[in-house]
Design an enzyme around this catalytic site. Structure first.
Site, PDB file in Angstrom:
ATOM      1  N   SER A   1      -1.644   5.795   6.488  1.00 20.81           N
ATOM      2  CA  SER A   1      -1.720   6.894   7.453  1.00 20.81           C
ATOM      3  C   SER A   1      -0.706   6.701   8.579  1.00 20.81           C
ATOM      4  O   SER A   1      -0.261   5.584   8.864  1.00 20.81           O
ATOM      5  CB  SER A   1      -3.130   6.994   8.038  1.00 20.81           C
ATOM      6  OG  SER A   1      -3.379   5.913   8.911  1.00 20.81           O
ATOM      7  N   ASN A   2      -0.350   7.795   9.233  1.00 21.83           N
ATOM      8  CA  ASN A   2       0.626   7.707  10.316  1.00 21.83           C
ATOM      9  C   ASN A   2       0.147   6.824  11.454  1.00 21.83           C
ATOM     10  O   ASN A   2       0.953   6.206  12.152  1.00 21.83           O
ATOM     11  CB  ASN A   2       0.975   9.107  10.822  1.00 21.83           C
ATOM     12  CG  ASN A   2       1.941   9.826   9.897  1.00 21.83           C
ATOM     13  OD1 ASN A   2       2.263   9.338   8.812  1.00 21.83           O
ATOM     14  ND2 ASN A   2       2.409  10.986  10.310  1.00 21.83           N
ATOM     15  N   GLU A   3      -1.160   6.758  11.646  1.00 24.44           N
ATOM     16  CA  GLU A   3      -1.696   5.861  12.678  1.00 24.44           C
ATOM     17  C   GLU A   3      -1.403   4.404  12.335  1.00 24.44           C
ATOM     18  O   GLU A   3      -1.007   3.610  13.203  1.00 24.44           O
ATOM     19  CB  GLU A   3      -3.207   6.076  12.838  1.00 24.44           C
ATOM     20  CG  GLU A   3      -3.600   7.403  13.475  1.00 24.44           C
ATOM     21  CD  GLU A   3      -3.476   8.587  12.527  1.00 24.44           C
ATOM     22  OE1 GLU A   3      -3.481   9.734  13.015  1.00 24.44           O
ATOM     23  OE2 GLU A   3      -3.360   8.370  11.304  1.00 24.44           O
TER      24      GLU A   3
ATOM     25  N   GLN B   1      -0.292   4.981  -9.824  1.00 24.88           N
ATOM     26  CA  GLN B   1      -0.402   3.909  -8.829  1.00 24.88           C
ATOM     27  C   GLN B   1      -1.862   3.580  -8.538  1.00 24.88           C
ATOM     28  O   GLN B   1      -2.607   4.432  -8.068  1.00 24.88           O
ATOM     29  CB  GLN B   1       0.299   4.350  -7.538  1.00 24.88           C
ATOM     30  CG  GLN B   1       0.248   3.334  -6.405  1.00 24.88           C
ATOM     31  CD  GLN B   1       0.903   3.875  -5.149  1.00 24.88           C
ATOM     32  OE1 GLN B   1       1.059   5.081  -4.986  1.00 24.88           O
ATOM     33  NE2 GLN B   1       1.301   2.998  -4.252  1.00 24.88           N
ATOM     34  N   GLY B   2      -2.267   2.339  -8.802  1.00 29.91           N
ATOM     35  CA  GLY B   2      -3.634   1.899  -8.530  1.00 29.91           C
ATOM     36  C   GLY B   2      -3.708   1.062  -7.269  1.00 29.91           C
ATOM     37  O   GLY B   2      -3.799  -0.174  -7.348  1.00 29.91           O
ATOM     38  N   TYR B   3      -3.643   1.708  -6.128  1.00 28.01           N
ATOM     39  CA  TYR B   3      -3.722   1.020  -4.838  1.00 28.01           C
ATOM     40  C   TYR B   3      -5.045   1.320  -4.131  1.00 28.01           C
ATOM     41  O   TYR B   3      -5.888   0.468  -3.966  1.00 28.01           O
ATOM     42  CB  TYR B   3      -2.549   1.438  -3.943  1.00 28.01           C
ATOM     43  CG  TYR B   3      -1.312   0.574  -4.055  1.00 28.01           C
ATOM     44  CD1 TYR B   3      -0.967  -0.059  -5.241  1.00 28.01           C
ATOM     45  CD2 TYR B   3      -0.455   0.415  -2.973  1.00 28.01           C
ATOM     46  CE1 TYR B   3       0.179  -0.836  -5.334  1.00 28.01           C
ATOM     47  CE2 TYR B   3       0.694  -0.363  -3.059  1.00 28.01           C
ATOM     48  CZ  TYR B   3       1.002  -0.987  -4.235  1.00 28.01           C
ATOM     49  OH  TYR B   3       2.127  -1.761  -4.322  1.00 28.01           O
ATOM     50  N   SER B   4      -5.220   2.564  -3.686  1.00 26.00           N
ATOM     51  CA  SER B   4      -6.375   2.918  -2.850  1.00 26.00           C
ATOM     52  C   SER B   4      -7.693   2.778  -3.591  1.00 26.00           C
ATOM     53  O   SER B   4      -7.772   3.004  -4.807  1.00 26.00           O
ATOM     54  CB  SER B   4      -6.238   4.364  -2.352  1.00 26.00           C
ATOM     55  OG  SER B   4      -5.139   4.499  -1.478  1.00 26.00           O
TER      56      SER B   4
ATOM     57  N   GLU C   1       7.993   3.791  -1.073  1.00 28.59           N
ATOM     58  CA  GLU C   1       7.112   4.957  -1.125  1.00 28.59           C
ATOM     59  C   GLU C   1       7.186   5.762   0.167  1.00 28.59           C
ATOM     60  O   GLU C   1       7.256   6.988   0.159  1.00 28.59           O
ATOM     61  CB  GLU C   1       5.664   4.518  -1.383  1.00 28.59           C
ATOM     62  CG  GLU C   1       4.686   5.685  -1.432  1.00 28.59           C
ATOM     63  CD  GLU C   1       3.241   5.263  -1.607  1.00 28.59           C
ATOM     64  OE1 GLU C   1       2.413   6.138  -1.891  1.00 28.59           O
ATOM     65  OE2 GLU C   1       2.936   4.067  -1.441  1.00 28.59           O
TER      66      GLU C   1
END
Length: 396
Positions: free
Chosen positions: A381-383, A126-129, A244
């Site tokens: 992130s959860n935030e 996966q090329g996301y971040s 995801e």
């Protein structure tokens, strides 16, 4: 978990257990249950076993090779696999890209890529971040410039899990710069053998290699590898992330982890009594178990919504937040239950250490504890998930 299964569902549960007993290699199960690192061959082997049985694509429509299972059957299968020590299927092709291709891909893309995901021909990453685009994914800067019937891609992706094994990568790239950050993003499929791609490992604290940086230097990608519309890749990205985040929750592994904590607490003796009889420790187990049962019901609702053709956003964010927090709490409880035996490197202990029983099979609890700190960060992130919940459910 007692969901008052119907007779047909109980029969399916028995069928899954019999299959696992017959087909799950014992050595592989031992590795999973002890939190040992899995090799590429381990992961590919279990993928192949499930594919031969037709039980691999649990979240795909039957016309593309899916199982056609109900939400309850999917839940039963996942939980039984985890409790038996089956490895989690590498999700990038099966759980992420597959649903995106089914919804947004062309007929030619579906016909070519979906069978190759099932039979293991292609291993996807996966090329996301990116270094400047993690939780704020829309800030990505990897560019794809149209040049005839190709895009020329330049940029960098990071935290790319199993890129060292992958022969394909699905990428978010910027194809336009006008308007909001979410606009001008496209979804490309890129062959990792294309000239100009460089994969560099990121070593973890324990020396293992799971994640990587991927660099693109004038990489030419056929326009035919565009999924969906140019500059509308954010639609694909959001749809993929709902799948995801549901997968990250890992409720089957939470159930397994909780059972392992209980087993350890029955074995560990403190002050002459099994740890499970300590009222404070027992109360913490009960609190986690109650939360886990509630999240399982939320998971069933989300599976049912997806089965009906939906792609829940806030609901999958809720599951991701609560599921990851629960898994981390269970890891912490296991570490506390084992005391010094949870350490990454065990010193010689003797009777003076006030540990009356040494558990026979401890697993790598410290490694699991530290490694799973990441699950509340990746996938958004959860935030960020709490912001999504506030926006979609509370209108804030």
């Amino acid at each position: 978990m007692d969901l008052s299964y119907t007779p047909a569902e109980k029969a399916f549960e028995a069928e899954v257990r019999a299959f696992l007993q017959a087909e799950l290699p014992e050595a592989l199960s031992r590795k999973v249950l002890s939190d040992a690192s899995l090799t590429k061959a381990d992961m590919e082997g279990w993928h192949a076993i499930l594919n031969r049985r037709g039980w691999l694509a649990t979240n795909w429509p039957t016309e593309y090779g899916g199982t056609g299972w109900s939400a309850v059957e999917k839940h039963i299968f996942e939980e039984e696999c985890c409790l038996a020590g089956a490895p989690r299927i590498v999700p990038f092709g099966l759980k992420m890209l597959g649903p995106v291709l089914i919804k947004f891909g062309t007929a030619a893309q579906k016909a070519h890529y979906l069978p190759r995901i099932l039979d293991g021909t292609d291993w996807w990453c996966q090329g996301y971040s990116e270094p400047g685009a993690g939780s704020d994914l829309a800030a990505l800067s990897t560019r794809a410039v149209r040049d005839g019937d190709h895009y020329v891609v330049n940029g960098q992706k990071t935290w790319t899990t199993y890129a060292q094994h992958a022969n394909w990568i699905f990428c978010l790239v910027r194809t336009a710069t006008e308007g909001k950050k979410q606009a001008g993003i496209s979804f490309l499929l890129i062959d990792m053998a294309t000239p100009g791609i460089d994969v560099r490992p990121i070593r973890l604290l324990d020396g293992s290699r799971e994640i990587n940086e991927v660099f693109f230097d004038n990489v030419r990608v056929p326009v035919a590898n565009l999924v969906g519309e140019e500059n509308r890749g954010w639609d694909c990205a959001k749809y993929l992330l709902t799948h995801e985040r549901t997968n990250i929750a890992g409720l089957g592994f939470a159930a397994l982890g909780l059972e392992q904590v209980k087993d350890a607490a029955r074995t560990m003796v403190r002050r002459g009594r099994p740890l499970i009889e300590d009222p404070v420790f027992a109360a913490r187990i009960a609190e986690i178990e109650i939360d886990l049962e509630a999240v399982k019901l939320t998971n069933l609702r989300i599976l049912a919504a997806v089965e009906a053709g939906g792609a829940p956003a806030a609901e999958s964010s809720m599951l991701k937040v609560k599921g990851t927090v629960l898994r981390q709490a269970i890891n912490d409880l296991a570490r506390r239950a084992l005391g010094p035996y949870a350490a990454p490197v065990l010193m010689d202990l003797d009777a003076g250490d006030n540990l009356e029983v040494r558990p026979e099979a401890l697993g790598r609890r410290a490694e699991a504890y530290f490694n799973n700190r990441k699950i509340s960060i990746y996938g958004g992130s959860n935030e960020i998930q709490k912001n999504i919940i506030a926006k979609h459910m509370l209108g804030l």
